[in-house]
Scaffold this motif. Sequence first.
Motif, PDB file in Angstrom:
ATOM      1  N   ILE B 289     -46.858  30.256  -7.761  1.00  0.00           N
ATOM      2  CA  ILE B 289     -48.326  30.174  -8.098  1.00  0.00           C
ATOM      3  C   ILE B 289     -49.012  31.249  -8.363  1.00  0.00           C
ATOM      4  O   ILE B 289     -49.397  31.645  -9.484  1.00  0.00           O
ATOM      5  N   PRO B 290     -49.155  32.211  -7.295  1.00  0.00           N
ATOM      6  CA  PRO B 290     -49.542  33.430  -7.481  1.00  0.00           C
ATOM      7  C   PRO B 290     -48.893  34.317  -8.497  1.00  0.00           C
ATOM      8  O   PRO B 290     -49.462  35.017  -9.316  1.00  0.00           O
ATOM      9  N   ALA B 291     -47.590  34.310  -8.680  1.00  0.00           N
ATOM     10  CA  ALA B 291     -46.838  35.180  -9.591  1.00  0.00           C
ATOM     11  C   ALA B 291     -47.352  34.332 -11.143  1.00  0.00           C
ATOM     12  O   ALA B 291     -47.393  35.259 -11.861  1.00  0.00           O
ATOM     13  N   ALA B 292     -47.539  33.063 -11.378  1.00  0.00           N
ATOM     14  CA  ALA B 292     -48.056  32.775 -12.542  1.00  0.00           C
ATOM     15  C   ALA B 292     -49.608  33.331 -12.823  1.00  0.00           C
ATOM     16  O   ALA B 292     -49.749  33.603 -13.931  1.00  0.00           O
ATOM     17  N   LEU B 293     -50.212  33.350 -11.790  1.00  0.00           N
ATOM     18  CA  LEU B 293     -51.432  33.982 -11.886  1.00  0.00           C
ATOM     19  C   LEU B 293     -51.483  35.579 -12.144  1.00  0.00           C
ATOM     20  O   LEU B 293     -51.927  35.667 -13.308  1.00  0.00           O
ATOM     21  N   ALA B 294     -50.756  36.328 -11.462  1.00  0.00           N
ATOM     22  CA  ALA B 294     -50.820  37.608 -11.748  1.00  0.00           C
ATOM     23  C   ALA B 294     -50.033  37.857 -13.269  1.00  0.00           C
ATOM     24  O   ALA B 294     -50.489  38.838 -13.834  1.00  0.00           O
ATOM     25  N   ARG B 295     -49.082  37.263 -13.605  1.00  0.00           N
ATOM     26  CA  ARG B 295     -48.458  37.276 -14.838  1.00  0.00           C
ATOM     27  C   ARG B 295     -49.498  36.922 -16.035  1.00  0.00           C
ATOM     28  O   ARG B 295     -49.414  37.524 -17.222  1.00  0.00           O
ATOM     29  N   ASN B 296     -50.329  36.213 -15.825  1.00  0.00           N
ATOM     30  CA  ASN B 296     -51.434  35.781 -16.886  1.00  0.00           C
ATOM     31  C   ASN B 296     -52.708  36.562 -16.887  1.00  0.00           C
ATOM     32  O   ASN B 296     -53.518  36.400 -17.509  1.00  0.00           O
ATOM     33  N   ILE B 297     -52.600  37.624 -15.573  1.00  0.00           N
ATOM     34  CA  ILE B 297     -53.624  38.699 -15.693  1.00  0.00           C
ATOM     35  C   ILE B 297     -53.416  39.749 -16.600  1.00  0.00           C
ATOM     36  O   ILE B 297     -52.288  40.306 -16.389  1.00  0.00           O
ATOM     37  N   LYS B 298     -54.385  40.214 -17.266  1.00  0.00           N
ATOM     38  CA  LYS B 298     -54.280  41.374 -18.498  1.00  0.00           C
ATOM     39  C   LYS B 298     -53.355  42.580 -17.531  1.00  0.00           C
ATOM     40  O   LYS B 298     -53.987  42.922 -16.350  1.00  0.00           O
ATOM     41  N   PRO B 299     -52.436  43.330 -18.112  1.00  0.00           N
ATOM     42  CA  PRO B 299     -51.845  44.480 -17.437  1.00  0.00           C
ATOM     43  C   PRO B 299     -52.797  45.583 -16.938  1.00  0.00           C
ATOM     44  O   PRO B 299     -53.804  45.660 -17.818  1.00  0.00           O
ATOM     45  N   GLY B 300     -52.644  46.313 -15.943  1.00  0.00           N
ATOM     46  CA  GLY B 300     -53.516  47.200 -15.525  1.00  0.00           C
ATOM     47  C   GLY B 300     -54.644  46.830 -14.686  1.00  0.00           C
ATOM     48  O   GLY B 300     -55.355  47.762 -14.071  1.00  0.00           O
ATOM     49  N   ILE B 301     -54.841  45.259 -14.449  1.00  0.00           N
ATOM     50  CA  ILE B 301     -56.158  45.167 -13.778  1.00  0.00           C
ATOM     51  C   ILE B 301     -55.814  45.062 -12.334  1.00  0.00           C
ATOM     52  O   ILE B 301     -56.574  45.571 -11.417  1.00  0.00           O
ATOM     53  N   ILE B 302     -54.578  44.667 -11.878  1.00  0.00           N
ATOM     54  CA  ILE B 302     -54.230  44.827 -10.565  1.00  0.00           C
ATOM     55  C   ILE B 302     -53.320  45.960 -10.320  1.00  0.00           C
ATOM     56  O   ILE B 302     -52.426  46.479 -10.833  1.00  0.00           O
ATOM     57  N   ARG B 303     -53.891  46.568  -9.197  1.00  0.00           N
ATOM     58  CA  ARG B 303     -53.386  47.851  -8.825  1.00  0.00           C
ATOM     59  C   ARG B 303     -52.644  47.363  -7.217  1.00  0.00           C
ATOM     60  O   ARG B 303     -53.659  47.336  -6.433  1.00  0.00           O
ATOM     61  N   TYR B 304     -51.435  47.600  -7.154  1.00  0.00           N
ATOM     62  CA  TYR B 304     -50.609  47.405  -5.999  1.00  0.00           C
ATOM     63  C   TYR B 304     -50.618  48.346  -5.027  1.00  0.00           C
ATOM     64  O   TYR B 304     -50.828  49.495  -5.342  1.00  0.00           O
ATOM     65  N   SER B 305     -50.240  48.245  -3.865  1.00  0.00           N
ATOM     66  CA  SER B 305     -50.129  49.005  -2.834  1.00  0.00           C
ATOM     67  C   SER B 305     -51.483  50.047  -2.416  1.00  0.00           C
ATOM     68  O   SER B 305     -51.126  51.255  -2.135  1.00  0.00           O
ATOM     69  N   CYS B 306     -52.687  49.450  -2.771  1.00  0.00           N
ATOM     70  CA  CYS B 306     -53.786  50.217  -2.724  1.00  0.00           C
ATOM     71  C   CYS B 306     -54.684  49.498  -1.492  1.00  0.00           C
ATOM     72  O   CYS B 306     -54.974  48.247  -1.565  1.00  0.00           O
ATOM     73  N   LYS B 307     -54.683  50.744  -0.464  1.00  0.00           N
ATOM     74  CA  LYS B 307     -55.198  49.997   1.042  1.00  0.00           C
ATOM     75  C   LYS B 307     -56.722  50.440   0.947  1.00  0.00           C
ATOM     76  O   LYS B 307     -56.952  51.606   0.916  1.00  0.00           O
ATOM     77  N   VAL B 308     -57.664  49.332   1.027  1.00  0.00           N
ATOM     78  CA  VAL B 308     -59.205  49.906   0.883  1.00  0.00           C
ATOM     79  C   VAL B 308     -59.541  50.309   2.426  1.00  0.00           C
ATOM     80  O   VAL B 308     -59.159  49.744   3.521  1.00  0.00           O
ATOM     81  N   GLU B 309     -60.140  51.368   2.508  1.00  0.00           N
ATOM     82  CA  GLU B 309     -60.725  51.955   3.670  1.00  0.00           C
ATOM     83  C   GLU B 309     -62.314  51.755   3.912  1.00  0.00           C
ATOM     84  O   GLU B 309     -62.596  51.651   4.935  1.00  0.00           O
ATOM     85  N   LYS B 310     -62.777  51.894   2.823  1.00  0.00           N
ATOM     86  CA  LYS B 310     -64.309  51.992   2.796  1.00  0.00           C
ATOM     87  C   LYS B 310     -65.016  51.142   1.604  1.00  0.00           C
ATOM     88  O   LYS B 310     -64.562  51.529   0.399  1.00  0.00           O
ATOM     89  N   VAL B 311     -66.053  50.432   1.887  1.00  0.00           N
ATOM     90  CA  VAL B 311     -66.858  49.981   0.743  1.00  0.00           C
ATOM     91  C   VAL B 311     -68.493  50.637   0.910  1.00  0.00           C
ATOM     92  O   VAL B 311     -68.883  50.263   1.725  1.00  0.00           O
ATOM     93  N   ALA B 312     -68.795  51.377  -0.051  1.00  0.00           N
ATOM     94  CA  ALA B 312     -69.956  52.045   0.067  1.00  0.00           C
ATOM     95  C   ALA B 312     -71.097  51.498  -1.267  1.00  0.00           C
ATOM     96  O   ALA B 312     -70.299  50.714  -2.051  1.00  0.00           O
ATOM     97  N   GLN B 313     -72.281  51.216  -0.996  1.00  0.00           N
ATOM     98  CA  GLN B 313     -72.989  50.414  -1.998  1.00  0.00           C
ATOM     99  C   GLN B 313     -74.537  50.995  -2.102  1.00  0.00           C
ATOM    100  O   GLN B 313     -74.940  51.388  -0.998  1.00  0.00           O
ATOM    101  N   ASP B 314     -74.917  51.439  -3.239  1.00  0.00           N
ATOM    102  CA  ASP B 314     -76.514  51.682  -3.141  1.00  0.00           C
ATOM    103  C   ASP B 314     -77.238  50.697  -4.245  1.00  0.00           C
ATOM    104  O   ASP B 314     -76.586  49.603  -4.554  1.00  0.00           O
TER     105      ASP B 314
END
Lengths: 130, 531
Positions: B289-314
Amino acid sequence: MSRLLPFAAFVLALGLAGAAAAAEDGAKLFADNCSACHQPAGQGIPGAFPALAGNAFVQGPPSDPAAVVLNGRGGMPSFRNDLDDDRIAAILSYVRSSWGNRAGPIAPSDVASARTSARSEDAAAALQAH
Amino acid sequence: MITDVTAAAAPLSRRLFLEKLASVGGSALLMAGMSALGFGIESAMAAPPNLSGGRGKKIVILGGGMAGLTAAYEMSNAGYDVTLLEARSFAGGRSQTARKGFTLTELGGEKQTCTFDDVLYINHGPWRIPYHHQSLLHYTRKFGVPLEIFVNDNDHSYIYFERGSGPLAGKAIRKQEVAADLRGKAAEMLAKCVQQGALDQQLTGGDKEMFLSYLRREGYLTAKDFQYVGTDGRGFEVNPGAGLNPGKEAAPYGMLDVLHSGAWRTLGSVAGFEQQRTMFQPVGGMDRIPAALARNIKPGIIRYSCKVEKVAQDADKVEVFYVDGQGQRRSVTADYCLAAIPLSVLRNIDLACSDKFKQAITGVSYALVGKIGLQMKRRFWEENHHIYGGHIYTDNPEIGSITLPSTGYQSQKGVLLGYYQFGANAAKVSAMTPAQRQAFAAAAGQKIMPEYADSVESSFSVAWHRVEHNLGGWAQWSDEGRKTAYPTLLEPDGRIYLAGEHLSYLTGWQAGAVESAWQQIAKIHQRAQAA
């Protein structure tokens, strides 16, 4: 009096043996129930599981750590229905005196009073979930 | 039980009468099911929100589990400029399937590499889809993910309760036997009460006869004197066959023996709403199921192996700082952020938000959950015991249930679920090494089927509380948390929105993740349109 003395000695001996057994059980019980997350030397895993070594909370007033073990907190489960007062006391006494921790032991009666005063957790013994 | 019902012969409302019946037939369960049903209808969403006109507004999504994937798919299709950061090298979050080559290293644990034979697998995360999870089924239908039946109940399966007493304790008995004998005897006793006039105030005239007819039908009672003497549905000593073999029915167990064994705890008038049939699983593994979703999402949108450290906002934007697969520190700026990662993980990320929001994130506990897949060299449960899928229930909380595969019937080998435990029991089992867990599961199954331990070839186990990027099986809200922290987290903090199973009343289910994502992206869309 003369009849009571040997009896008192016997009780004392039993008590000492019981304390030794509790210390031993504390280490074993900790390894079985707690070490998966808090790690065998109580060092925890940063960002996931708190360290117990050098932890002020576990060395604080007995009712505080006893309540957490009984009720759970965050990612930690409630052990209310899984461990009796003696075992929880043995585990906490072990934790409070290991890896450089230097707090006094916790008595089963401390756990018992935390058990009755703390809110009782719903123990939905589901056959399965999800 | 008799005493209970007789004592209730004083004036009694219909509702109370039904509740009294619960001790015999489980109608309280039915009512719980009905209330859950009502709630489900109110909250369920069967289709995604209709978004269009994203006009290139930037959205950064944290986490490529079911919620994040759902949001990325819908928002990118609606014209938003979407970036999804996923910590792992694959999509799905907890919707995983372990098959040959799959690896997992639990925190504080040793590395496991799945060595199952080709085509064999275990869904060690979510594993079943109820018919009413129309939101998740929306995507399986849309992307053509083939489904098959997940056998969630099997009459011929075993109940093995060893903590009760009497001759049936510690004995593998069939579910059909327990159900037939206990319900038959209960119906017989209730019929006796009715016939003796104990319920004359509740049942008058024709109703009394109608109720007796129901009891006769329900309990397979004899036509003349309302006795339970067994029924073919509980199984035979010798099954009926050709020629001169009409079969030999087995004698019922004593009602008290069944009661004392505790096996009755597996019974209920109707399955809980979440466990009802029809139940599905994707053919080939839940990760389809997730594989089917990922396959149907335009290439380049999902960036794998990326670990979030911080979220800033203004006031104008949100900036997410992360470490990519090459160990480079990077950041991405967006108009809005949707954090679709478990709160157990989010609480360790440096998040620019109010104290109230931060406090709320810590206001939920996460379930400790353990599962193990055991590859068996032979499908002895089918060949020798005639059990095709379904659950074997135990009263050992460190095992929970043993579940037989609902796929690959009559093939040579199979992978079964060797345990499914929670809470303190999961903490305990997870302290074992993978090899110890396998030995523990094998020994437990051996008590139920003699072929068990010798048939184990390999295993793959998970303790979800020790899995990085998840830190728990699912969110467990207390009533208090639902009142205080939960509403806070449903609303954005500045430009940061949250989504996931934890923000639904379907916690622990993929449908909860999908519906939470739908709800939150609709809110983002509404705001983006107004901006």
